[in-house]
Write a protein that holds these residues in place. Sequence first.
Motif, short mmCIF file in Angstrom:
data_model
loop_
_atom_site.label_atom_id
_atom_site.label_comp_id
_atom_site.label_asym_id
_atom_site.label_seq_id
_atom_site.Cartn_x
_atom_site.Cartn_y
_atom_site.Cartn_z
N ARG A 157 -10.24 4.98 0.74
CA ARG A 157 -8.88 4.29 -0.33
C ARG A 157 -8.17 4.72 0.07
NH1 ARG A 157 -13.51 9.33 -2.41
NH2 ARG A 157 -14.33 8.20 -3.53
N PHE A 158 -7.93 4.24 1.46
CA PHE A 158 -6.28 4.35 2.12
C PHE A 158 -5.58 3.57 1.24
CE2 PHE A 158 -3.30 1.99 5.06
CZ PHE A 158 -2.96 4.16 5.47
N LYS A 159 -3.89 4.30 0.52
CA LYS A 159 -2.62 3.19 0.19
C LYS A 159 -1.49 4.21 0.81
CE LYS A 159 -5.63 3.80 -4.35
NZ LYS A 159 -6.13 5.19 -4.20
N GLU A 160 -1.74 2.90 1.39
CA GLU A 160 -0.40 3.61 2.39
C GLU A 160 0.66 3.76 1.39
OE1 GLU A 160 0.61 -0.68 4.37
OE2 GLU A 160 1.53 0.86 5.78
N GLU A 161 0.94 3.66 -0.43
CA GLU A 161 1.95 3.97 -1.41
C GLU A 161 2.02 5.35 -0.56
OE1 GLU A 161 -0.50 1.85 -1.49
OE2 GLU A 161 -0.84 2.16 -3.51
N ARG A 162 1.00 6.16 -1.19
CA ARG A 162 1.22 7.07 -0.89
C ARG A 162 1.99 8.51 0.06
NH1 ARG A 162 -2.97 9.17 -4.30
NH2 ARG A 162 -3.11 8.10 -6.60
N ILE A 163 2.34 7.04 1.39
CA ILE A 163 2.52 8.25 2.45
C ILE A 163 4.24 8.26 2.59
CG2 ILE A 163 2.33 7.89 5.44
CD1 ILE A 163 -0.19 6.45 4.60
N TYR A 164 4.81 8.41 2.76
CA TYR A 164 6.41 8.91 3.08
C TYR A 164 6.95 9.78 4.77
CZ TYR A 164 6.28 8.55 -1.79
OH TYR A 164 6.08 8.55 -2.91
N GLU A 166 9.57 11.29 6.72
CA GLU A 166 11.29 12.19 6.92
C GLU A 166 11.45 12.39 5.51
OE1 GLU A 166 11.09 12.71 9.72
OE2 GLU A 166 10.15 11.28 10.55
N VAL A 167 11.55 11.37 4.89
CA VAL A 167 12.27 11.63 3.12
C VAL A 167 10.83 11.40 1.74
CG1 VAL A 167 14.32 11.53 1.74
CG2 VAL A 167 14.15 11.33 3.86
N TYR A 168 11.17 12.16 1.05
CA TYR A 168 10.34 11.52 0.07
C TYR A 168 10.64 9.98 -1.08
CZ TYR A 168 7.40 11.82 -4.29
OH TYR A 168 6.02 11.64 -4.83
N GLY A 169 9.73 9.94 -1.17
CA GLY A 169 10.59 8.28 -1.52
C GLY A 169 10.80 7.76 -1.34
N GLU A 170 10.69 7.41 0.05
CA GLU A 170 11.59 6.31 0.87
C GLU A 170 10.15 5.42 1.29
OE1 GLU A 170 15.31 7.51 3.00
OE2 GLU A 170 15.92 8.09 1.05
#
Length: 170
Positions: A157-164, A166-170
């Motif tokens: 279930r690893f989803k790299e796109e759920r991880i930020y 330092e800054v949210y959204g980048e």
Amino acid sequence: MNIINMRRSVRQFTQEPVQEVAILEILKSGMQAPSAGNQQPWEFIVIKDEDKRFELSKMSPYAEPIKRAPLAIVLLANLTNLNFPQFWHQDLSNASQNMLLEVVNQSLGAVWLGVAPDEDRTTYIKNCLSLPEDVEPFCILAIGHPLESNANHYVNRFKEERIYYEVYGE
Ligand SMILES: Cc1cc2nc3c(=O)[nH]c(=O)nc-3n(C[C@H](O)[C@H](O)[C@H](O)COP(=O)(O)O)c2cc1C
């Protein structure tokens, strides 16, 4: 940790009873959980009786595993004299997850049946178990020997796109 990866919700069981020693380890693991201010609000009811499990399984359309499993453990929070009552749900969640992992460690299977904060389910379980005013049901774990040998198995279930970073959204 391998048991974290292998744990799955198991809803079909054999009728083989769960050994007392395994039940004790599962309960101990719940009590090892972190809680707010170490308040340890948890209490547990161990239920094997078939009629009682049948009653509990009518809590919701999704609670049928309770009647198929040889064992149900009801997790409760005793709200008397808590220093941080606002955190009791989180405390009980930690206990539940610990117990699910110990279930896998014991070569058993289990599923978490949600009770709190659903008001209808809470009222139903409080009545079923004649709980005092200050004792709240949190969830029920249906536990047993899995019917299928690969019931606990790895799902990625690893989803790299759920991880930020330092800054949210980048
Ligand atoms: C708060 C909570 C409530 C749940 N309630 C139910 C339930 O009522 N019935 C059920 O069959 N499974 C229930 N589950 C299990 C989830 O459906 C299951 O964890 C989810 O589908 C992910 O599958 P896995 O446990 O195999 O990883 C619940 C899980 C949680 C955390």
